[in-house]
Design an enzyme around this catalytic site. Sequence first.
Site, PDB file in Angstrom:
ATOM      1  N   LYS A 175     -41.703 159.304  85.676  1.00 56.52           N
ATOM      2  CA  LYS A 175     -40.420 159.023  85.026  1.00 56.52           C
ATOM      3  C   LYS A 175     -40.449 159.663  83.637  1.00 56.52           C
ATOM      4  CE  LYS A 175     -38.082 156.711  82.356  1.00 56.52           C
ATOM      5  NZ  LYS A 175     -37.293 157.320  81.253  1.00 56.52           N
ATOM      6  N   GLU A 250     -50.734 155.657  75.109  1.00 51.92           N
ATOM      7  CA  GLU A 250     -50.834 156.564  73.959  1.00 51.92           C
ATOM      8  C   GLU A 250     -49.590 156.323  73.113  1.00 51.92           C
ATOM      9  OE1 GLU A 250     -53.376 158.289  73.309  1.00 51.92           O
ATOM     10  OE2 GLU A 250     -54.412 158.458  75.218  1.00 51.92           O
ATOM     11  N   CYS A 284     -46.383 162.626  67.447  1.00 53.44           N
ATOM     12  CA  CYS A 284     -47.149 161.399  67.235  1.00 53.44           C
ATOM     13  C   CYS A 284     -48.230 161.648  66.195  1.00 53.44           C
ATOM     14  CB  CYS A 284     -47.755 160.931  68.540  1.00 53.44           C
ATOM     15  SG  CYS A 284     -48.639 162.232  69.391  1.00 53.44           S
ATOM     16  N   GLU A 385     -43.820 153.999  61.494  1.00 55.88           N
ATOM     17  CA  GLU A 385     -43.585 155.359  62.002  1.00 55.88           C
ATOM     18  C   GLU A 385     -42.095 155.692  61.895  1.00 55.88           C
ATOM     19  OE1 GLU A 385     -43.922 156.103  66.280  1.00 55.88           O
ATOM     20  OE2 GLU A 385     -45.175 157.825  65.805  1.00 55.88           O
TER      21      GLU A 385
HETATM   22  P1  NAP Z   1     -40.237 155.413  73.942  1.00 61.84           P
HETATM   23  O1  NAP Z   1     -38.867 155.011  73.533  1.00 61.84           O
HETATM   24  O2  NAP Z   1     -41.288 154.369  73.920  1.00 61.84           O
HETATM   25  O3  NAP Z   1     -40.093 156.028  75.418  1.00 61.84           O
HETATM   26  C1  NAP Z   1     -41.178 156.579  76.121  1.00 61.84           C
HETATM   27  C2  NAP Z   1     -40.876 156.528  77.603  1.00 61.84           C
HETATM   28  O4  NAP Z   1     -40.824 155.161  78.040  1.00 61.84           O
HETATM   29  C3  NAP Z   1     -39.509 157.118  77.976  1.00 61.84           C
HETATM   30  O5  NAP Z   1     -39.605 157.733  79.233  1.00 61.84           O
HETATM   31  C4  NAP Z   1     -38.655 155.879  78.039  1.00 61.84           C
HETATM   32  O6  NAP Z   1     -37.451 156.046  78.745  1.00 61.84           O
HETATM   33  C5  NAP Z   1     -39.588 154.902  78.701  1.00 61.84           C
HETATM   34  N1  NAP Z   1     -39.233 153.499  78.521  1.00 61.84           N
HETATM   35  C6  NAP Z   1     -38.435 152.935  77.575  1.00 61.84           C
HETATM   36  N2  NAP Z   1     -38.347 151.602  77.762  1.00 61.84           N
HETATM   37  C7  NAP Z   1     -39.103 151.309  78.848  1.00 61.84           C
HETATM   38  C8  NAP Z   1     -39.417 150.104  79.544  1.00 61.84           C
HETATM   39  N3  NAP Z   1     -38.934 148.928  79.158  1.00 61.84           N
HETATM   40  N4  NAP Z   1     -40.247 150.179  80.600  1.00 61.84           N
HETATM   41  C9  NAP Z   1     -40.757 151.365  81.010  1.00 61.84           C
HETATM   42  N5  NAP Z   1     -40.488 152.542  80.398  1.00 61.84           N
HETATM   43  C10 NAP Z   1     -39.673 152.519  79.327  1.00 61.84           C
HETATM   44  O7  NAP Z   1     -40.761 156.633  73.079  1.00 61.84           O
HETATM   45  P2  NAP Z   1     -40.009 157.981  72.756  1.00 61.84           P
HETATM   46  O8  NAP Z   1     -38.946 157.704  71.750  1.00 61.84           O
HETATM   47  O9  NAP Z   1     -39.641 158.685  74.003  1.00 61.84           O
HETATM   48  O10 NAP Z   1     -41.186 158.830  72.071  1.00 61.84           O
HETATM   49  C11 NAP Z   1     -41.536 158.698  70.741  1.00 61.84           C
HETATM   50  C12 NAP Z   1     -42.763 157.829  70.589  1.00 61.84           C
HETATM   51  O11 NAP Z   1     -43.827 158.356  71.382  1.00 61.84           O
HETATM   52  C13 NAP Z   1     -43.309 157.814  69.164  1.00 61.84           C
HETATM   53  O12 NAP Z   1     -43.662 156.504  68.827  1.00 61.84           O
HETATM   54  C14 NAP Z   1     -44.534 158.704  69.244  1.00 61.84           C
HETATM   55  O13 NAP Z   1     -45.516 158.452  68.271  1.00 61.84           O
HETATM   56  C15 NAP Z   1     -45.016 158.405  70.611  1.00 61.84           C
HETATM   57  N6  NAP Z   1     -45.887 159.464  71.105  1.00 61.84           N
HETATM   58  C16 NAP Z   1     -47.224 159.201  71.195  1.00 61.84           C
HETATM   59  C17 NAP Z   1     -48.109 160.183  71.621  1.00 61.84           C
HETATM   60  C18 NAP Z   1     -49.580 159.883  71.739  1.00 61.84           C
HETATM   61  O14 NAP Z   1     -50.254 160.580  72.486  1.00 61.84           O
HETATM   62  N7  NAP Z   1     -50.119 158.899  71.047  1.00 61.84           N
HETATM   63  C19 NAP Z   1     -47.614 161.454  71.957  1.00 61.84           C
HETATM   64  C20 NAP Z   1     -46.250 161.695  71.849  1.00 61.84           C
HETATM   65  C21 NAP Z   1     -45.397 160.682  71.435  1.00 61.84           C
HETATM   66  P3  NAP Z   1     -36.147 156.503  77.920  1.00 61.84           P
HETATM   67  O15 NAP Z   1     -36.376 157.912  77.550  1.00 61.84           O
HETATM   68  O16 NAP Z   1     -35.035 156.310  78.844  1.00 61.84           O
HETATM   69  O17 NAP Z   1     -36.036 155.608  76.724  1.00 61.84           O
END
Ligand code: NAP
Length: 499
Positions: A175, A250, A284, A385
């Site tokens: 997904k 992550e 990130c 963040e």
């Molecule tokens: P996010 O809002 O947490 O979303 C990540 C993924 O999870 C998306 O596919 C999202 O779908 C899905 N999701 C949202 N709510 C969910 C739920 N209740 N159950 C299951 N899946 C769900 O994060 P983002 O805004 O896409 O990405 C930014 C974040 O990622 C930042 O905090 C960044 O630091 C972190 N990040 C971390 C790393 C690492 O390796 N540590 C690398 C890259 C990014 P939707 O898109 O539909 O919301």
Amino acid sequence: MAEVYHNYIGGKWVPSQNGDTFESCNPACTSEVIGVFQRSNKQDVISAIDAAHAALPGWMSTPAPIRASYVRRVGQLLERDKEALAQLETREMGKVVEEGRGDVQEGIDMADYISGEGRRMFGETVPSELRDKFAMMVRQPLGVVGLITPWNFPVAIPTWKIFPALVTGNTIVFKPAEDTPAAATALVKLFEEAGLPAGVLNLVTGYGPEAGAPIVEDARIRMISFTGSSAVGREIAAKAGRDLKKTMLELGGKNPMIVMPDADLDLALEGALWGAFGTTGQRCTATSRIIVHRDIADEFTTRLIQQAKSLKVGYGLEPGVQVGPLINAQQLQTVDEYVQIGKQEGASLLLGGKRLTGGSYDNGYFYAPTIFGDVNYRMRIAQEEIFGPVVAVMPVSSYDEAIQVANSTEYGLSSSIYTRDVNLAFRAMRDMEAGISYVNAPTIGAEIQLPFGGVKATGNGHREAGTSAIKEFTEPKAIYVDYSGRLQRAQIDVEHHAS
Ligand code: NAP
């Protein structure tokens, strides 16, 4: 009319069962619709898990070198399509095209590295305490795994998960983020072209709570590999914990760069600009805090402002553009809210701090590169963040204070120090609380052959990439083969030790 794309389930491109769709738009030019995608829900997820489950026995029993050959082939196809995919990333997600190429290259590197594991995937052989008995550990697949990814590395992050999961014999429900379904679809099409057997990799597009949550909640999913925010990561960990389901999380970062008085300032400034404003700060591992020694703070800050002022912000397909738009309207609002918070907290706004408007800026989510000075480590802009082009400059008086400030957040992903003092560099490598540390380089720039991930609230102790990738997607199995022809009881029938 924008093209309509489908879910990929059981080797077929199919619409969502309730017929709902959503659009993916260009964040630099929001009137451009990249495509129309399926807004999947629980029913679609169940179908995808059914397909992955049905494909599992055949895939698990396929020899690992053969499984790896599909990954190697997809790596070649990524190489062929590198430019087209990079441009698609720029259009769908906003990163400048040079960075899009880097993102695809990371996928190629991962294919290169992990397909070799098909002929390695080392287990262990150890001596037994008993005669005529053989002891070994082999790695076995987990089963059906759920992969949930963010939008900021739309090709690289999915490959970090899909490639090792496949080589190790798992089948997949994937997904991707709702903001980057086109990049995910393009990647999955390459697996179709490579001839991956039906059902081994299944794609469901849609929104997190509707298409992501049902993956986490289904008992047939053996493991969730998730990259995204700490907030969603916590929710997934809690749900999965109740089912004793394995998770690899992550999550977010608030990455510090320490600049000591003996640093090569030109190098540190170049690193700071790239670390803070590359990918519009939406990494990130972005450098979001620059902890600079007071002896050089004024000079460093003045020059940082000068250089950040000259960064060219715009549409990432245009020549010379260095900083693209933010991903969506919500992120634009979040970044602006943090800027207001910073001002209220008493930090000095030294540059930017506003949405860019006028001309083509009005078509997208552009925000000015922003620098805050005099930031105290207790401020929210130093703790939380932001995920945008905002960097906090934090003056300190000593190495010890720099480390205390660097370690003062709940996160622990990446970290860096600029110094020419080798003793200090080694102390920092030891003292910085992070999964990744750099010396004389910014906090971004990981390579796929080392483990990637963080400590504290950045994750749950797992690591992607490198040799860790194989460990994450397998269960170790201990096997004992007794060829003595008699019952030999461990710990009891052991021969006498030397006295
Ligand atoms: P996010 O809002 O947490 O979303 C990540 C993924 O999870 C998306 O596919 C999202 O779908 C899905 N999701 C949202 N709510 C969910 C739920 N209740 N159950 C299951 N899946 C769900 O994060 P983002 O805004 O896409 O990405 C930014 C974040 O990622 C930042 O905090 C960044 O630091 C972190 N990040 C971390 C790393 C690492 O390796 N540590 C690398 C890259 C990014 P939707 O898109 O539909 O919301």
